[in-house]
Write a protein that holds these residues in place. Structure first.
Motif, mmCIF file in Angstrom:
data_model
loop_
_atom_site.group_PDB
_atom_site.id
_atom_site.type_symbol
_atom_site.label_atom_id
_atom_site.label_comp_id
_atom_site.label_asym_id
_atom_site.label_seq_id
_atom_site.Cartn_x
_atom_site.Cartn_y
_atom_site.Cartn_z
ATOM 1 N N LEU A 15 0.830 -1.211 0.000
ATOM 2 C CA LEU A 15 0.000 0.000 0.000
ATOM 3 C C LEU A 15 0.857 1.251 0.000
ATOM 4 C CD1 LEU A 15 -2.842 -0.963 2.489
ATOM 5 C CD2 LEU A 15 -2.879 -0.975 -0.005
ATOM 6 N N GLY A 16 2.010 1.181 0.651
ATOM 7 C CA GLY A 16 2.900 2.327 0.665
ATOM 8 C C GLY A 16 3.686 2.466 -0.616
ATOM 9 N N THR A 17 4.162 1.344 -1.129
ATOM 10 C CA THR A 17 5.013 1.412 -2.310
ATOM 11 C C THR A 17 4.224 1.669 -3.588
ATOM 12 O OG1 THR A 17 4.974 -1.006 -2.476
ATOM 13 C CG2 THR A 17 6.819 -0.016 -1.302
ATOM 14 N N THR A 18 2.985 1.220 -3.665
ATOM 15 C CA THR A 18 2.215 1.424 -4.891
ATOM 16 C C THR A 18 1.264 2.621 -4.806
ATOM 17 O OG1 THR A 18 0.459 -0.101 -4.215
ATOM 18 C CG2 THR A 18 2.282 -1.007 -5.517
ATOM 19 N N ARG A 19 0.843 2.980 -3.592
ATOM 20 C CA ARG A 19 -0.136 4.061 -3.446
ATOM 21 C C ARG A 19 0.394 5.253 -2.661
ATOM 22 N NH1 ARG A 19 -5.138 0.129 -1.882
ATOM 23 N NH2 ARG A 19 -4.916 -1.234 -3.671
ATOM 24 N N GLY A 20 1.636 5.167 -2.182
ATOM 25 C CA GLY A 20 2.246 6.286 -1.475
ATOM 26 C C GLY A 20 1.740 6.525 -0.067
ATOM 27 N N VAL A 21 1.105 5.537 0.552
ATOM 28 C CA VAL A 21 0.611 5.681 1.919
ATOM 29 C C VAL A 21 1.814 5.647 2.869
ATOM 30 C CG1 VAL A 21 -0.889 4.672 3.682
ATOM 31 C CG2 VAL A 21 -1.538 4.526 1.278
ATOM 32 N N THR A 22 1.849 6.552 3.833
ATOM 33 C CA THR A 22 2.985 6.596 4.759
ATOM 34 C C THR A 22 2.911 5.463 5.782
ATOM 35 O OG1 THR A 22 1.888 8.022 6.369
ATOM 36 C CG2 THR A 22 3.121 9.116 4.586
ATOM 37 N N LEU A 23 4.072 5.164 6.346
ATOM 38 C CA LEU A 23 4.143 4.152 7.398
ATOM 39 C C LEU A 23 3.231 4.525 8.563
ATOM 40 C CD1 LEU A 23 5.452 1.607 8.640
ATOM 41 C CD2 LEU A 23 7.258 3.094 9.511
ATOM 42 N N ALA A 24 3.240 5.792 8.965
ATOM 43 C CA ALA A 24 2.418 6.228 10.097
ATOM 44 C C ALA A 24 0.932 6.014 9.836
ATOM 45 C CB ALA A 24 2.681 7.697 10.407
ATOM 46 N N ASP A 25 0.501 6.189 8.593
ATOM 47 C CA ASP A 25 -0.914 6.051 8.252
ATOM 48 C C ASP A 25 -1.293 4.630 7.848
ATOM 49 O OD1 ASP A 25 -1.406 8.735 8.742
ATOM 50 O OD2 ASP A 25 -0.944 9.316 6.688
ATOM 51 N N CYS A 26 -0.333 3.739 7.803
ATOM 52 C CA CYS A 26 -0.581 2.366 7.364
ATOM 53 C C CYS A 26 -0.168 1.403 8.477
ATOM 54 C CB CYS A 26 0.186 2.129 6.053
ATOM 55 S SG CYS A 26 -0.310 0.653 5.145
ATOM 56 N N CYS A 27 0.856 0.656 8.278
ATOM 57 C CA CYS A 27 1.265 -0.386 9.227
ATOM 58 C C CYS A 27 1.818 0.158 10.534
ATOM 59 C CB CYS A 27 2.289 -1.307 8.570
ATOM 60 S SG CYS A 27 1.618 -2.210 7.161
ATOM 61 N N GLY A 28 2.455 1.330 10.491
ATOM 62 C CA GLY A 28 3.059 1.895 11.689
ATOM 63 C C GLY A 28 2.079 2.141 12.810
ATOM 64 N N ARG A 29 0.833 2.402 12.482
ATOM 65 C CA ARG A 29 -0.168 2.660 13.529
ATOM 66 C C ARG A 29 -0.424 1.434 14.386
ATOM 67 N NH1 ARG A 29 -5.529 3.107 9.651
ATOM 68 N NH2 ARG A 29 -4.831 1.450 8.258
ATOM 69 N N TYR A 30 -0.117 0.233 13.848
ATOM 70 C CA TYR A 30 -0.269 -0.990 14.641
ATOM 71 C C TYR A 30 1.028 -1.343 15.366
ATOM 72 C CZ TYR A 30 -4.206 -1.169 11.472
ATOM 73 O OH TYR A 30 -5.320 -0.841 10.738
ATOM 74 N N HIS A 31 2.147 -0.791 14.909
ATOM 75 C CA HIS A 31 3.434 -1.035 15.566
ATOM 76 C C HIS A 31 3.526 -0.277 16.887
ATOM 77 C CE1 HIS A 31 5.481 -1.886 11.404
ATOM 78 N NE2 HIS A 31 4.645 -2.843 11.757
ATOM 79 N N ALA A 32 2.919 0.912 16.969
ATOM 80 C CA ALA A 32 3.004 1.762 18.160
ATOM 81 C C ALA A 32 1.812 2.712 18.175
ATOM 82 C CB ALA A 32 4.310 2.550 18.143
ATOM 83 N N GLY A 33 1.619 3.370 19.302
ATOM 84 C CA GLY A 33 0.561 4.363 19.413
ATOM 85 C C GLY A 33 -0.761 3.780 19.876
ATOM 86 N N PRO A 34 -1.841 4.550 19.726
ATOM 87 C CA PRO A 34 -3.150 4.132 20.250
ATOM 88 C C PRO A 34 -3.685 2.828 19.650
ATOM 89 C CG PRO A 34 -3.200 6.446 19.578
ATOM 90 C CD PRO A 34 -1.888 5.884 19.148
ATOM 91 N N LEU A 35 -3.277 2.494 18.418
ATOM 92 C CA LEU A 35 -3.759 1.254 17.782
ATOM 93 C C LEU A 35 -2.738 0.122 17.871
ATOM 94 C CD1 LEU A 35 -5.524 2.704 14.616
ATOM 95 C CD2 LEU A 35 -6.561 1.883 16.743
#
Length: 142
Positions: A15-35
Motif C-alpha cells: 500500500l505504501g510502495t504502490t499508493r504512497g501511503v505513509t508508514l504512520a498512516d498504514c502499518c506503523g499505527r499498529y506497531h506503536a501508538g493508540p492502535l
C-alpha cells in the motif's frame, strides 16, 4: 544533520510502495501508538508484520505471534538483506476468528533474488489477531 522521519516514508507494504501511503498512516499505527497491536483483521496484521520484518521491529513480531510457536531465535535482518515488496494473493475468511492470507514476499541478499511464498494462518484471541503458522509453497488463490 536531520534524518528523514521513517513514519513519513512510504509504508514498506504494497500500500505504501504502490499508493504512497505513509508508514504512520498504514502499518506503523499498529506497531506503536493508540492502535498498537490492534490490526482489524488478518490482512492488516499480515501487512504490518511484513513491514515489521523490513524495519526490524522484532518486539512487534513477537507480540503478534502465537506464543506457542514463536521462534526463540528471531533475529534482525542480516546486513545486506533488502526487502523488495509484498504481494497479497488472497485473503480468506474461515470464520469470525480465523483467517488465511496468501502472499509473496520478495527480497534480495548477496546479489540473489528470493521469494517467500506462503499461506499464513491467523487467529483472533481476546480481540487481537495473532499469526499462527504458515505453509510455504504455492499461495492459494480464492
Amino acid at each position: 544533520m536531520n534524518l528523514p522521519d521513517p513514519d513519513r516514508a512510504p509504508c514498506p507494504c504494497d500500500l505504501g510502495t504502490t499508493r504512497g501511503v505513509t508508514l504512520a498512516d498504514c502499518c506503523g499505527r499498529y506497531h506503536a501508538g493508540p492502535l498498537h497491536l490492534q490490526a482489524p483483521d488478518a490482512l492488516a496484521l499480515m501487512r504490518s508484520r511484513y513491514s515489521a520484518y523490513v524495519l526490524d521491529r522484532l518486539d512487534y513480531l513477537r507480540a503478534t505471534w502465537d506464543a506457542s510457536c514463536c521462534p526463540v531465535d528471531l533475529s534482525a535482518n542480516e546486513p545486506g538483506l533488502r526487502w523488495l515488496g509484498l504481494e497479497i494473493r488472497s485473503h480468506r475468511l474461515i470464520d469470525a476468528d480465523h483467517q488465511e492470507v496468501s502472499f509473496v514476499a520478495r527480497s534480495k541478499f548477496g546479489g540473489k533474488a528470493h521469494r517467500l511464498v506462503e499461506t499464513s494462518r491467523f487467529e483472533r484471541r481476546d480481540g487481537r489477531w495473532l499469526y499462527l503458522d504458515g505453509q510455504v509453497g504455492t499461495p492459494r488463490r480464492t
